[in-house]
Write a protein that holds these residues in place. Sequence first.
Motif, mmCIF file in Angstrom:
data_model
loop_
_atom_site.group_PDB
_atom_site.id
_atom_site.type_symbol
_atom_site.label_atom_id
_atom_site.label_comp_id
_atom_site.label_asym_id
_atom_site.label_seq_id
_atom_site.Cartn_x
_atom_site.Cartn_y
_atom_site.Cartn_z
ATOM 1 N N ALA A 1 0.824 -1.183 -0.081
ATOM 2 C CA ALA A 1 0.089 0.060 -0.079
ATOM 3 C C ALA A 1 0.984 1.238 -0.035
ATOM 4 C CB ALA A 1 -0.983 -0.060 1.177
ATOM 5 N N ASP A 2 0.325 2.223 -0.535
ATOM 6 C CA ASP A 2 1.178 3.597 -0.528
ATOM 7 C C ASP A 2 0.229 4.562 0.287
ATOM 8 O OD1 ASP A 2 3.424 2.958 -2.142
ATOM 9 O OD2 ASP A 2 2.221 3.452 -4.125
ATOM 10 N N LEU A 3 0.520 5.029 1.376
ATOM 11 C CA LEU A 3 -0.200 5.711 2.317
ATOM 12 C C LEU A 3 0.398 7.056 2.401
ATOM 13 C CD1 LEU A 3 -0.582 3.029 5.090
ATOM 14 C CD2 LEU A 3 -2.215 3.484 3.280
ATOM 15 N N GLU A 4 -0.668 7.764 2.742
ATOM 16 C CA GLU A 4 -0.239 9.302 2.947
ATOM 17 C C GLU A 4 -0.165 9.281 4.451
ATOM 18 O OE1 GLU A 4 -2.931 12.158 1.046
ATOM 19 O OE2 GLU A 4 -2.303 11.740 -0.898
ATOM 20 N N PRO A 5 0.660 10.451 5.004
ATOM 21 C CA PRO A 5 0.671 10.718 6.538
ATOM 22 C C PRO A 5 -0.838 10.992 7.056
ATOM 23 C CG PRO A 5 2.183 11.983 5.241
ATOM 24 C CD PRO A 5 1.359 11.417 4.229
ATOM 25 N N SER A 6 -1.038 10.297 8.093
ATOM 26 C CA SER A 6 -2.338 10.608 8.707
ATOM 27 C C SER A 6 -2.200 10.449 10.202
ATOM 28 C CB SER A 6 -3.311 9.589 7.945
ATOM 29 O OG SER A 6 -4.459 9.481 8.591
ATOM 30 N N ASP A 7 -3.258 10.823 10.885
ATOM 31 C CA ASP A 7 -3.180 10.472 12.116
ATOM 32 C C ASP A 7 -4.127 9.289 12.606
ATOM 33 O OD1 ASP A 7 -5.771 11.758 11.736
ATOM 34 O OD2 ASP A 7 -5.356 13.308 13.316
ATOM 35 N N GLN A 8 -4.759 8.752 11.360
ATOM 36 C CA GLN A 8 -5.668 7.870 11.567
ATOM 37 C C GLN A 8 -4.982 6.160 11.065
ATOM 38 O OE1 GLN A 8 -9.130 8.035 12.340
ATOM 39 N NE2 GLN A 8 -8.363 10.080 12.710
ATOM 40 N N TRP A 9 -5.489 5.314 11.737
ATOM 41 C CA TRP A 9 -4.648 3.923 11.552
ATOM 42 C C TRP A 9 -5.626 3.467 10.224
ATOM 43 C CZ3 TRP A 9 -0.724 1.842 14.050
ATOM 44 C CH2 TRP A 9 -0.554 2.146 14.909
ATOM 45 N N THR A 10 -4.628 2.657 9.477
ATOM 46 C CA THR A 10 -5.251 2.052 8.015
ATOM 47 C C THR A 10 -4.879 0.733 8.064
ATOM 48 O OG1 THR A 10 -4.788 4.089 6.813
ATOM 49 C CG2 THR A 10 -4.916 2.261 5.417
#
Length: 136
Positions: A75-84
Amino acid sequence: MSCNFCLCLINVYNSDLTTAIDNSPNSFSQTLSNLNRSSTYDFSVQVKPSATGAEFCHIAAYLGQNATSDTIATADLEPSDQWTAINGEFTANRSADVLTISAACTSPDNSYTWQVYFDEVVVREVYVATESDTDS
């Protein structure tokens, strides 16, 4: 370049978490034992790239030492304060194998410092109902 991995919980056969089996940077590994050959397993991990320091992070999970041919999930994820959740599956070819999870992030200011958090790493055998299971 530095990377900080923060692992809160790993639940894969209660084995020990180690740095990557092949000493790959920004990775960690765990031996999966007592696998049933030819059985299918579900894989899942919760991931949270730090909300600062990176544009996006590439996360990969694979078996053995080949990140290309033995890939379970990416997966390619953007920074976040949420869990993916990142999910995948694999068919066991051996009774024991090494699960490796890695991360690589890009940063806009070339700071090369970022954090990726991992939680709830789970590998679970998929139960396939047989005809005898459905007979009552």
